[in-house]
Design a protein around this motif. Sequence first.
Motif, short mmCIF file in Angstrom:
data_model
loop_
_atom_site.label_atom_id
_atom_site.label_comp_id
_atom_site.label_asym_id
_atom_site.label_seq_id
_atom_site.Cartn_x
_atom_site.Cartn_y
_atom_site.Cartn_z
N GLU A 105 -121.01 -25.67 25.68
CA GLU A 105 -122.46 -25.81 25.54
C GLU A 105 -122.86 -27.27 25.29
OE1 GLU A 105 -126.13 -24.31 22.70
OE2 GLU A 105 -124.24 -23.22 22.62
N GLU A 106 -122.13 -27.96 24.41
CA GLU A 106 -122.44 -29.36 24.13
C GLU A 106 -122.28 -30.22 25.39
OE1 GLU A 106 -121.14 -29.90 19.46
OE2 GLU A 106 -119.56 -29.87 21.00
N LEU A 107 -121.23 -29.96 26.14
CA LEU A 107 -120.99 -30.72 27.36
C LEU A 107 -122.10 -30.47 28.39
CD1 LEU A 107 -118.92 -32.73 28.32
CD2 LEU A 107 -117.62 -30.86 29.32
N GLU A 108 -122.54 -29.23 28.51
CA GLU A 108 -123.64 -28.90 29.43
C GLU A 108 -124.94 -29.58 28.99
OE1 GLU A 108 -123.53 -27.43 32.45
OE2 GLU A 108 -121.36 -27.48 32.13
N GLU A 109 -125.18 -29.68 27.69
CA GLU A 109 -126.37 -30.35 27.19
C GLU A 109 -126.35 -31.83 27.55
OE1 GLU A 109 -127.16 -27.43 23.34
OE2 GLU A 109 -126.13 -29.34 23.04
N VAL A 110 -125.20 -32.48 27.38
CA VAL A 110 -125.07 -33.89 27.73
C VAL A 110 -125.31 -34.07 29.23
CG1 VAL A 110 -123.41 -35.79 27.94
CG2 VAL A 110 -123.58 -34.51 25.80
N LYS A 111 -124.68 -33.23 30.03
CA LYS A 111 -124.85 -33.34 31.48
C LYS A 111 -126.30 -33.12 31.89
CE LYS A 111 -121.64 -30.95 33.69
NZ LYS A 111 -120.60 -29.95 33.95
N GLY A 112 -126.97 -32.16 31.27
CA GLY A 112 -128.38 -31.92 31.57
C GLY A 112 -129.26 -33.10 31.22
N ALA A 113 -129.01 -33.70 30.06
CA ALA A 113 -129.80 -34.86 29.63
C ALA A 113 -129.58 -36.04 30.57
CB ALA A 113 -129.44 -35.23 28.19
N VAL A 114 -128.33 -36.27 30.97
CA VAL A 114 -128.03 -37.36 31.91
C VAL A 114 -128.73 -37.10 33.25
CG1 VAL A 114 -126.19 -38.45 33.26
CG2 VAL A 114 -125.89 -38.05 30.80
N SER A 115 -128.68 -35.87 33.72
CA SER A 115 -129.35 -35.53 34.99
C SER A 115 -130.84 -35.85 34.92
CB SER A 115 -129.17 -34.05 35.32
OG SER A 115 -127.85 -33.77 35.65
N LYS A 141 -125.84 -38.26 20.72
CA LYS A 141 -125.44 -36.92 20.32
C LYS A 141 -124.21 -37.02 19.44
CE LYS A 141 -124.94 -32.26 22.14
NZ LYS A 141 -126.20 -31.75 21.64
N LYS A 142 -124.25 -36.30 18.34
CA LYS A 142 -123.12 -36.26 17.42
C LYS A 142 -122.38 -34.94 17.63
CE LYS A 142 -121.88 -36.90 12.63
NZ LYS A 142 -122.30 -37.40 11.34
N PHE A 143 -121.07 -35.01 17.68
CA PHE A 143 -120.23 -33.84 17.89
C PHE A 143 -119.48 -33.53 16.61
CE2 PHE A 143 -120.94 -35.82 21.91
CZ PHE A 143 -121.13 -34.78 22.78
N ARG A 144 -119.19 -32.28 16.41
CA ARG A 144 -118.35 -31.90 15.27
C ARG A 144 -116.92 -32.17 15.71
NH1 ARG A 144 -115.62 -29.68 18.41
NH2 ARG A 144 -115.97 -27.74 19.44
N LEU A 145 -116.16 -32.81 14.86
CA LEU A 145 -114.77 -33.09 15.19
C LEU A 145 -113.89 -31.94 14.71
CD1 LEU A 145 -114.39 -36.90 14.41
CD2 LEU A 145 -114.54 -35.78 16.63
N VAL A 146 -113.02 -31.49 15.59
CA VAL A 146 -112.10 -30.42 15.24
C VAL A 146 -110.93 -31.05 14.53
CG1 VAL A 146 -110.63 -28.61 16.17
CG2 VAL A 146 -112.82 -29.09 17.25
N SER A 147 -110.64 -30.56 13.34
CA SER A 147 -109.51 -31.14 12.60
C SER A 147 -108.21 -30.70 13.25
CB SER A 147 -109.55 -30.72 11.13
OG SER A 147 -109.46 -29.32 11.04
N GLU A 148 -107.30 -31.64 13.31
CA GLU A 148 -106.01 -31.33 13.92
C GLU A 148 -105.13 -30.66 12.88
OE1 GLU A 148 -104.33 -34.56 16.10
OE2 GLU A 148 -106.31 -35.30 16.64
N ALA A 180 -117.43 -37.94 27.38
CA ALA A 180 -117.77 -37.04 26.27
C ALA A 180 -116.63 -36.07 25.98
CB ALA A 180 -119.05 -36.26 26.59
N ALA A 181 -115.88 -35.68 27.00
CA ALA A 181 -114.77 -34.73 26.82
C ALA A 181 -113.72 -35.26 25.83
CB ALA A 181 -114.12 -34.41 28.15
N GLN A 182 -113.66 -36.55 25.64
CA GLN A 182 -112.72 -37.13 24.69
C GLN A 182 -113.04 -36.75 23.25
OE1 GLN A 182 -112.30 -41.34 25.48
NE2 GLN A 182 -112.17 -40.98 27.67
N LEU A 183 -114.26 -36.25 23.02
CA LEU A 183 -114.66 -35.81 21.67
C LEU A 183 -114.47 -34.31 21.49
CD1 LEU A 183 -117.89 -37.96 21.16
CD2 LEU A 183 -115.60 -38.35 20.22
#
Length: 140
Positions: free
Chosen positions: A35-45, A132-139, A27-30
């Motif tokens: 907060e989003e990362l913690e949500e993913v980790k919580g759901a996986v747990s 889960k959809k993530f907002r992409l940060v524009s480069e 997920a970190a690749q996105l």
Amino acid sequence: MANRFRLEMPSRPENVGLARVVVAALAAQLDPTVEELEEVKGAVSEAVTNAIVHGYQGDPEGLVVIEAFLNGDSLEIHVEDRGAGIPDNPLPPEKAADSQRLGLGLDFMRFWMDEVEVETHPGKGTRVIMRKKFRLVSEG
């Protein structure tokens, strides 16, 4: 092809943390927020714990399979077991009313993720699919 992985592990409680870390690394690749990362980790747990506790009823010899896929700005996670499955009516109505914890793991998954699907076959296992959809940060 989008990036993805497949992890198979014994249904041991100590492997919940392993599942969290591996999914979080993908997920970190996105470039998620903390907060989003913690949500993913919580759901996986929650999903992996349910497979271990309910699917295999604590039997450490079961197999939990986790697959995760990146697709554009989205992450899809599958957590599957070949355990007990979810019975149509897990508790009689008088017991279900008293059980405030019944189904909370699934409620947490639904709160943290955009979509959650459960495919279950009593006696054959369960697959939880979370997106889960993530907002992409524009480069810039």
